[in-house]
Design an enzyme around this catalytic site. Sequence first.
Site, PDB file in Angstrom:
ATOM      1  N   SER A   1      33.545 -43.519 -45.164  1.00  0.00           N
ATOM      2  CA  SER A   1      34.921 -43.935 -45.439  1.00  0.00           C
ATOM      3  C   SER A   1      35.874 -42.747 -45.491  1.00  0.00           C
ATOM      4  O   SER A   1      36.725 -42.667 -46.373  1.00  0.00           O
ATOM      5  CB  SER A   1      34.992 -44.707 -46.772  1.00  0.00           C
ATOM      6  OG  SER A   1      34.462 -45.994 -46.605  1.00  0.00           O
ATOM      7  N   ARG A   2      35.741 -41.835 -44.546  1.00  0.00           N
ATOM      8  CA  ARG A   2      36.514 -40.600 -44.585  1.00  0.00           C
ATOM      9  C   ARG A   2      37.577 -40.509 -43.499  1.00  0.00           C
ATOM     10  O   ARG A   2      38.353 -39.548 -43.492  1.00  0.00           O
ATOM     11  CB  ARG A   2      35.565 -39.400 -44.474  1.00  0.00           C
ATOM     12  CG  ARG A   2      34.798 -39.353 -43.153  1.00  0.00           C
ATOM     13  CD  ARG A   2      33.707 -38.273 -43.158  1.00  0.00           C
ATOM     14  NE  ARG A   2      34.257 -36.939 -43.302  1.00  0.00           N
ATOM     15  CZ  ARG A   2      34.900 -36.283 -42.350  1.00  0.00           C
ATOM     16  NH1 ARG A   2      35.078 -36.828 -41.180  1.00  0.00           N
ATOM     17  NH2 ARG A   2      35.383 -35.073 -42.568  1.00  0.00           N
TER      18      ARG A   2
ATOM     19  N   ALA B   1      46.334 -42.795 -49.925  1.00  0.00           N
ATOM     20  CA  ALA B   1      45.232 -43.636 -49.443  1.00  0.00           C
ATOM     21  C   ALA B   1      43.912 -43.277 -50.097  1.00  0.00           C
ATOM     22  O   ALA B   1      43.713 -42.158 -50.565  1.00  0.00           O
ATOM     23  CB  ALA B   1      45.103 -43.472 -47.924  1.00  0.00           C
TER      24      ALA B   1
ATOM     25  N   GLU C   1      33.523 -48.719 -45.755  1.00  0.00           N
ATOM     26  CA  GLU C   1      32.120 -48.970 -46.072  1.00  0.00           C
ATOM     27  C   GLU C   1      31.941 -49.965 -47.200  1.00  0.00           C
ATOM     28  O   GLU C   1      31.102 -50.854 -47.131  1.00  0.00           O
ATOM     29  CB  GLU C   1      31.426 -47.644 -46.426  1.00  0.00           C
ATOM     30  CG  GLU C   1      31.345 -46.703 -45.255  1.00  0.00           C
ATOM     31  CD  GLU C   1      30.185 -45.727 -45.361  1.00  0.00           C
ATOM     32  OE1 GLU C   1      29.237 -46.003 -46.116  1.00  0.00           O
ATOM     33  OE2 GLU C   1      30.226 -44.693 -44.689  1.00  0.00           O
TER      34      GLU C   1
ATOM     35  N   GLY D   1      39.954 -48.365 -36.427  1.00  0.00           N
ATOM     36  CA  GLY D   1      41.390 -48.212 -36.245  1.00  0.00           C
ATOM     37  C   GLY D   1      41.921 -46.843 -36.613  1.00  0.00           C
ATOM     38  O   GLY D   1      43.123 -46.681 -36.862  1.00  0.00           O
ATOM     39  N   SER D   2      41.042 -45.836 -36.597  1.00  0.00           N
ATOM     40  CA  SER D   2      41.489 -44.500 -36.993  1.00  0.00           C
ATOM     41  C   SER D   2      42.522 -43.927 -36.024  1.00  0.00           C
ATOM     42  O   SER D   2      43.398 -43.156 -36.429  1.00  0.00           O
ATOM     43  CB  SER D   2      40.306 -43.543 -37.144  1.00  0.00           C
ATOM     44  OG  SER D   2      39.490 -43.554 -35.983  1.00  0.00           O
TER      45      SER D   2
ATOM     46  N   GLY E   1      39.623 -44.963 -49.405  1.00  0.00           N
ATOM     47  CA  GLY E   1      38.836 -45.425 -48.271  1.00  0.00           C
ATOM     48  C   GLY E   1      38.519 -46.891 -48.471  1.00  0.00           C
ATOM     49  O   GLY E   1      38.630 -47.422 -49.562  1.00  0.00           O
TER      50      GLY E   1
ATOM     51  N   ILE F   1      35.609 -46.167 -34.206  1.00  0.00           N
ATOM     52  CA  ILE F   1      34.478 -47.052 -33.950  1.00  0.00           C
ATOM     53  C   ILE F   1      34.892 -48.515 -34.089  1.00  0.00           C
ATOM     54  O   ILE F   1      34.049 -49.401 -34.186  1.00  0.00           O
ATOM     55  CB  ILE F   1      33.301 -46.743 -34.901  1.00  0.00           C
ATOM     56  CG1 ILE F   1      33.713 -46.931 -36.373  1.00  0.00           C
ATOM     57  CG2 ILE F   1      32.803 -45.328 -34.678  1.00  0.00           C
ATOM     58  CD1 ILE F   1      32.536 -46.790 -37.356  1.00  0.00           C
TER      59      ILE F   1
END
Lengths: 456, 171, 365
Positions: free
Chosen positions: C88-89, C289, C294, C49-50, C291, C46
């Site tokens: 934040s997953r 990592a 959010e 940057g995933s 998250g 969205i």
Amino acid sequence: MKVVGARIPRYDGVAHVTGRTTYVDDVRVPGTLWAKALRSPHHHAGIKSIDTRPAEEMEGVRAVVTHEDVPLNVYGHLSALGIPADEPLLAEGDVRYLGQPIALVAADDEDLAAEAVSRIEIEFEERPALLDVRKAFDADAPVIHQWGNWYPHFEAEMDRRQIRKGDVAAAFEQADVIVQGAYRPAAIEHAPIETQVCQVVPEPSGRLTIYSCTQALYFSMGVVAAHLQCSLNKLKFVGGTTGGGFGGKVDTATETMCCLLALRSGRPVKWRWTREEEFLCSSTRAPWHMEVADAVTSDGWILGRKMLTLHDAGAYARFSPYGLTKHSFHHTGAYSIPNLEFDGYVVFTNRSPTSAMRGFGVTSVSFATETQVSRIADVLGLDPIEIRLKNANRIGDTSPNGVVYTDPSTVSTLQALAESTGVELSAEYRTMTSEPRTGEWLPEHLVPQLGNPEEH
Amino acid sequence: MNISVNGVAYETESSPLTPLLDVLREELGITSPKAGCHQGGCGACTVLVDGEARRSCILPAAYADGAEITTVEGLGAPEQLSTVQQAFVHHYAAQCGFCTSGMLLAAQAYLNHGGTDDPSGIQEALGGHVCRCTGYLKIVDAVAAAARGELFDLTTTAVGKYTTLTGGGVE
Amino acid sequence: MAKHRGRGIAAIEYPTGMNQNGDPSQAWIKVKPDGRVDVFSGTADIGNGSKTIQTQIVAETIGVPYDWVTYDNSNTDSSPMCTGTFASRATFVAGKAVFKAAEQVKQRILEIAGKELEIGVDDLEIVDGEVVAKGAPQTTMSVADVAGAATFVHGELITGTGAQLKPYAAIEDPATGTVDSPPHSAISYATCAAEVEVDDETGEVRVLGLRQCYDVGRALNPTQVEGQIEGGAIMGLGLGVLEDCYPYYPEVDHRGASFGSYLAPAMEDLPQIETILIENPSADGPFGAKGIGEMANNPQPPAIAAAVHDAVGVWITELPITPERVLRALEDKREPRREGKKVVFDEALSVNSVSSGGMRFEVPA
């Protein structure tokens, strides 16, 4: 490591700067119809009658759908989490917020669709609106939801989210000072630059290809499948590239309606929300009303907290029970407070249903908790960083819902901030770690709430 | 009407009051300018009309009759990105990318008019462009770097000059 | 008629992963005959940057160059399920799924190479697209050749699948809210110091600076982390001083319908932003990592509220902190009610003042 930890440019970076990234509104399918919605002009009203024939009879109008065309009109998006269904896809019998969708029209062009919407004949009977969550519980409040004015289906059919820990009454008795305040963050818009948009193409195979801006392809697919009462392989969601979401593109607010119009007309259908619709009708971050009372010692220990939260869910539950639960789990923030009495309610009002937005549930409680701690520091005349360090989460402390902190960073992030802003902490705070408390840093009131990190 | 887009001439059929944005996107299939609001409020629809940055969603097509339109494709292609496009890639100035096309063209117009790397000048020129993702900082950094005529290594992104990393880090 | 400066801070925490878990993400990977890698994930990008992060995870885990990996999240026919991009997953939960799939691919590559080279799998590693014998770096076999061997000699498709799911954490006792296991995958922490300037004649609050410290576990892509932090800072600034769907809340009137009437932050609102990243790795996130997405807009509003108090001596606890609210507060100069050991602020806002008895907030003592 070569790749992880490196400042690799965006996978789609070059596509973004050359106009090659394809968003839903960029998809071109010949023969696509434009959709427009008939939306409620009232905050709260009964629908006495509706006649869509004047719209259907217009030349160039290819389909009109209402709740009668939805195989399962009321489906709870989080029913897997035990939240029962309350919200209709398309309004059935009444409308409960300004902008609630009642009917959808698909026509050859956008202007025609809008004209057709205006020709739908609908008769309303206005009802009193409930807008203030603080008044929702009063005997004279209008009742605006079939469940009453607040959500009654938490576990064991409780009507609130409840956290209890330790002995709040004792904490308040032992306190030197009690600081109390009310916190009210506003509803805000996600306002991504890409508005809600969806295009559905009926395939010759009988499947539906759904170009969607959703943040959650499979979640939305599940919602559509439930409303349409079909299996997942009937649907193909195409997307994964969203022009901003921030939590507002999980509601699956367009896909099912476009599917219905596509099935009814046999043509591809696109629904792109205008910016006005996005601002006036889309889900928002919830407004919250929180009242906090903290029992504190004059040297800055927070002994106990009593808190009341009224979450403004808008007209329907959507994800609000989930958000309130998350909120309750984090209502002590970065601190360990051993005695707690939290009560939270999901309250219905006649406004756009509120939904997830960046930080969902915790943004609000962070605002309340942190402003409250700043106030406590000010009232007691204590340093705002040191009071936070004093009460900070430490390894072995337990959270409001009984989870043991195994690796909290309250201390390190505060110390880094202090150093960076040139704040000189006194020696004991400068050398503090997140290791389990001992000695004078473990006063009696904190002993009972400790847990064993080994067990987690 | 006769318009030229990125050097290619078109004869369009849309009515003269059709917003230029809709002529480009719907009639000509040039989808890089985005429909963010159709109110002139966000800047995502910005194109250059004879070199000037204009909001195509509120510009009737008739105004573009006989004009040279530049969209972001006209700045450069993947194999040969313009300076400002390279700057945006290197400085991570685009996240979801939806505002990027308009932002780039406004930045290009700013640079064409002699814009410097002064952040307040950049914020003034691009101030009417709404971005919800980036928080604007890297956009300003990118335009400033482009104004300085920097060369960009496109295999990496710039270190935020204000960021300190402690602990672990890149090995 | 003056401008006053003030400073305030906030310290927050935020959970990674959907509340109470039970949110699966899945991925699968295949290797082409020339060793190039295709990843299929259901995670929507969205803007966070995933796509980039998950590609980095795969490249690093297998041991191939980043540009050997193509990433496809485009549709539900080829991609497996991912619960979604929220909570934040995307890095932790969805990233773990691609990580697991990549580990399987790596293992299979090593096994085939081991057969070809007649070396035990434990004595091999993959570096930059080459399978290398540990301690004998001249003994190598390119991943391209391994894939070729798999395809044309062994009759095999090298694949990997990964599924990440933390079991649902039920609330054991609804009366107390205790859960039977941690309802999150990790917790991230952050602090923020806000510097503001308040004009006591117009009431305007200008946020001059935001200095923030985030513990992100591990910055898998530090630039992208900066992007989240900066974007979040401005969104938090908006929540703190600018944005409001309902300017006359709880009334619905005058809801802004355009970017002019709804005040989303603009470039002119940009404060100085300084960021400190701390890496305190998570126990089991991919490469440590946590998250970030959010929480990035959470610490600013309370830091700003505290800064406004520091500047002009009034506490404003309704957001946004508008000029009107500042001016009214300065005019009212309302002090908290002190009764015994109680210090009671904001009484006019309380349910006790507004409801006709249906809801009350009673404080012991």
